[in-house]
Design an enzyme around this catalytic site. Structure first.
Site, mmCIF file in Angstrom:
data_model
loop_
_atom_site.group_PDB
_atom_site.id
_atom_site.type_symbol
_atom_site.label_atom_id
_atom_site.label_comp_id
_atom_site.label_asym_id
_atom_site.label_seq_id
_atom_site.Cartn_x
_atom_site.Cartn_y
_atom_site.Cartn_z
ATOM 1 N N GLY A 188 10.090 27.852 -17.730
ATOM 2 C CA GLY A 188 9.182 28.063 -18.858
ATOM 3 C C GLY A 188 9.298 29.499 -19.316
ATOM 4 O O GLY A 188 9.844 30.332 -18.606
ATOM 5 N N CYS A 192 12.729 27.909 -11.440
ATOM 6 C CA CYS A 192 12.361 29.126 -12.156
ATOM 7 C C CYS A 192 10.846 29.220 -12.308
ATOM 8 O O CYS A 192 10.139 29.372 -11.321
ATOM 9 C CB CYS A 192 13.100 29.181 -13.492
ATOM 10 N N TYR A 193 10.324 29.098 -13.525
ATOM 11 C CA TYR A 193 8.866 29.125 -13.705
ATOM 12 C C TYR A 193 8.201 28.097 -12.797
ATOM 13 O O TYR A 193 7.156 28.371 -12.191
ATOM 14 C CB TYR A 193 8.543 28.817 -15.169
ATOM 15 N N HIS A 244 18.670 28.603 -12.060
ATOM 16 C CA HIS A 244 18.712 27.369 -12.849
ATOM 17 C C HIS A 244 19.876 26.475 -12.399
ATOM 18 O O HIS A 244 20.993 26.620 -12.887
ATOM 19 C CB HIS A 244 18.871 27.698 -14.339
ATOM 20 N N GLU A 298 20.428 23.535 -13.200
ATOM 21 C CA GLU A 298 20.837 22.600 -14.260
ATOM 22 C C GLU A 298 21.913 23.186 -15.163
ATOM 23 O O GLU A 298 22.535 22.475 -15.947
ATOM 24 C CB GLU A 298 19.615 22.161 -15.080
ATOM 25 N N SER A 356 25.604 2.030 -39.598
ATOM 26 C CA SER A 356 25.830 3.154 -40.502
ATOM 27 C C SER A 356 27.247 3.680 -40.392
ATOM 28 O O SER A 356 27.668 4.516 -41.183
ATOM 29 C CB SER A 356 24.866 4.282 -40.134
ATOM 30 N N ASP A 415 25.202 5.689 -32.789
ATOM 31 C CA ASP A 415 23.958 5.126 -32.263
ATOM 32 C C ASP A 415 23.721 3.697 -32.738
ATOM 33 O O ASP A 415 23.413 2.810 -31.935
ATOM 34 C CB ASP A 415 22.765 6.010 -32.645
ATOM 35 N N ALA A 474 25.903 1.653 -33.785
ATOM 36 C CA ALA A 474 26.970 0.785 -33.264
ATOM 37 C C ALA A 474 26.687 0.374 -31.819
ATOM 38 O O ALA A 474 26.834 -0.793 -31.453
ATOM 39 C CB ALA A 474 28.323 1.499 -33.357
ATOM 40 N N LYS A 496 22.297 11.136 -25.751
ATOM 41 C CA LYS A 496 23.526 10.858 -26.504
ATOM 42 C C LYS A 496 24.739 10.620 -25.593
ATOM 43 O O LYS A 496 25.525 9.704 -25.834
ATOM 44 C CB LYS A 496 23.820 12.051 -27.429
#
Ligand code: XMP
Length: 517
Positions: free
Chosen positions: A58, A85-86, A172, A174, A226, A230, A232, A373
């Protein structure tokens, strides 16, 4: 998802941008994750029955007035917690440790010295590189926890209380720059929290297919394709679930990329055997756009005409009566988080092609609602969609309409489509297509003088626009190799009738936007 809740992880968002990345990393370790706000109550956490909780980083100090807190009753639920972290500082502050303002933060790559290669840091080397971003530091670990490692400005950079299963890291994990970061997350989930790695493409598809069948039953559904990833993937997933009860609609606006319509036909009609309504509406679009140059007016016309055409098709198919009752949409998890948390919307509000009629009263079916995604792409491949579709760069709803500056005419659309195909072809050949967020051609509303052979030309310039980005909120112009720019420029001028000059857009976002209109 219909995964058992005890095999999922709650990622508590303390307000920085890290929560989504953490949630994705958890899923890369094949465990389902859900993002919740820090204001969540212990009762709500208990109701979700997570198998583990991760506190995100954060932006604030845990001692700042108004700093984000967590319901302390959460600590008594007996659920394993990892603070990052935070989040780690909050654990230290709340559970009897100490956090101090050292006046010297650490930002970026930092050396971590392991004091005890056990528990959370089992088998870690004596020294490793981690990614730091902190002002305050943990001076002592929570009561009952052991300090495992330190950094130059962080006396306690990792701690573990194996009995309560409460863990913290100042760095971190991640972020890819933290060596072994992903390993640490997987170790926490699998070994310390005991979560089985069951979240896989196959399991996601199975559980979604089940849910779609339960929702739609023997009714009919409609999906607007479209040309993008997404819609599809959503359509492919629903086809797997309910087969020919799904009808897909593809409206060719005349403003699509090269071969888009053909690819949709080949994939959905031929490969998947989908009932596909292919509306060739280019003439209607060009007629509606005649003489219109204002960007917002163009967007509005394109968006409204799409809705009108979609409505016509839906009514023809009996929607509102015996026909389709469900509308399939490719909404993704980031859209859901944005709208649910009251944060500013991610993408500027667009007159989107895909914005759909309200008065037909469809029930929504959103099979990608809990997915990121990258997961959608992986699932698309698993479902058998072609690579060229699954890895397609984003394309705006109004299509080439917002890249043809000034009046949109069939001739100008054709020139731009051909130019765009050259840009994409060369970017792909250079192996940069997936790396770039978007790369495309833009046609300004001017013409310029040139000379070709013995003659003077008076034709359109084409602007090459290529950007890198993570989420389209910000973007940087891509430093394409000069040789590549030269090849593209030569091909555009030699192969595309109507083009006699090429320029490169070197604007970042902000202050520019990715699209020109
Ligand atoms: P801008 O131009 O605002 O674009 O930097 C950000 C991202 O959004 C895409 N974009 C759209 N997507 N409907 C869409 O679905 C639209 O009307 C639209 N306009 C822009 C753009 O391509 C970029 O990825």
């Amino acid at each position: 998802m219909s995964q058992s809740r005890s095999s999922s992880v709650l990622v508590v968002d303390f307000g920085a941008q890290y929560a989504q990345l953490i949630a994705r990393r958890v899923r890369e370790a094949h465990v389902f994750s859900e993002i919740v706000q820090h204001s969540i109550s212990a009762a709500d956490v208990a109701a979700k029955q997570p198998g583990a909780i991760i506190f995100s980083g954060g932006p604030k100090s845990v001692y700042e007035p108004g700093a984000h807190d967590i319901d302390p009753a959460i600590y008594d639920l007996g659920i394993p917690i990892l603070g990052i972290c935070y989040g780690a500082q909050l654990l230290a502050r709340d559970l009897g440790g100490e956090v101090v303002a050292t006046g010297k933060g650490e930002y970026g790559r930092t050396m971590l010295t392991t004091a005890s290669a056990t528990s959370l840091l089992a088998k870690w080397p004596a020294e490793s590189t981690v990614w730091m971003s902190h002002g305050d530091a943990i001076a002592s670990a929570p009561v009952g926890a052991v300090a495992l490692a330190s950094c130059p400005e962080a006396p306690v950079a990792a701690f573990a209380d194996d009995e309560r299963r409460i863990y913290g890291v100042q760095f971190h994990p991640e972020v890819v720059h933290s060596e072994r970061g992903q390993e640490l997350i997987a170790h926490f989930l699998h070994d310390l929290a005991g979560l089985a790695p069951t979240w896989t493409n196959v399991s996601i598809i199975e559980s979604e297919v089940e849910k779609i069948r339960a929702q739609i039953g023997d009714q009919k559904a409609l999906c607007a394709l479209s040309g993008g990833v997404d819609s599809a993937v959503a359509a492919a997933m629903v086809t797997k679930a309910i087969g020919t009860q799904l009808t897909c609609v593809f409206v060719d606006t005349g403003l699509m990329r090269s071969n888009e319509g053909e690819q949709i036909e080949a994939t959905f009609r031929e490969q998947f055997g989908v009932d596909l309504v292919h509306v060739r509406a280019a003439d209607r679009y060009f007629e509606a756009l005649k003489g219109v140059t204002d960007p917002e007016a163009k967007r509005k016309i394109i968006g409204e005409l799409f809705i009108r055409i979609f409505e016509e098709v839906a009514r023809d198919l009996g929607a509102g009566g015996e026909g389709p009752k469900f509308l399939v949409q490719g909404t993704l998890y980031p859209d859901v988080i944005e709208s649910g948390s009251g944060h500013a919307a991610n993408i500027k509000s667009h007159h989107n092609v895909g914005g759909l009629p309200e008065d037909l009263d469809f029930e929504l079916c959103e099979p990608l609602r809990s997915l990121f995604k990258d997961e959608v792409r992986a699932i698309g491949e698993e479902l058998g969609l072609p690579e060229s579709l699954v890895w397609r760069q984003p394309f705006p709803g109004p299509g080439l309409g917002v890249r043809i500056i000034g009046e949109v005419t069939p001739e100008r659309a054709e020139i731009l489509r051909n130019a765009d195909a050259v840009v994409i072809d060369e970017i792909k050949k250079a192996g940069l297509y997936r790396e770039l967020w978007q790369s495309f051609a833009v046609m300004p509303a001017v013409r310029t003088v040139g000379v070709m052979g013995d003659g003077r030309t008076y034709a359109y310039p084409i602007v090459i626009r290529a950007v890198t980005s993570d989420d389209a909120m910000t973007a940087d112009w891509a430093r394409l190799p000069y040789d590549l720019i030269e090849t593209i420029a030569n091909r555009l001028i030699n192969e595309v009738d109507g083009v006699n000059r090429v320029a490169l857009d070197v604007t970042s976002k902000p202050p520019g936007t990715i699209e020109w209109e």
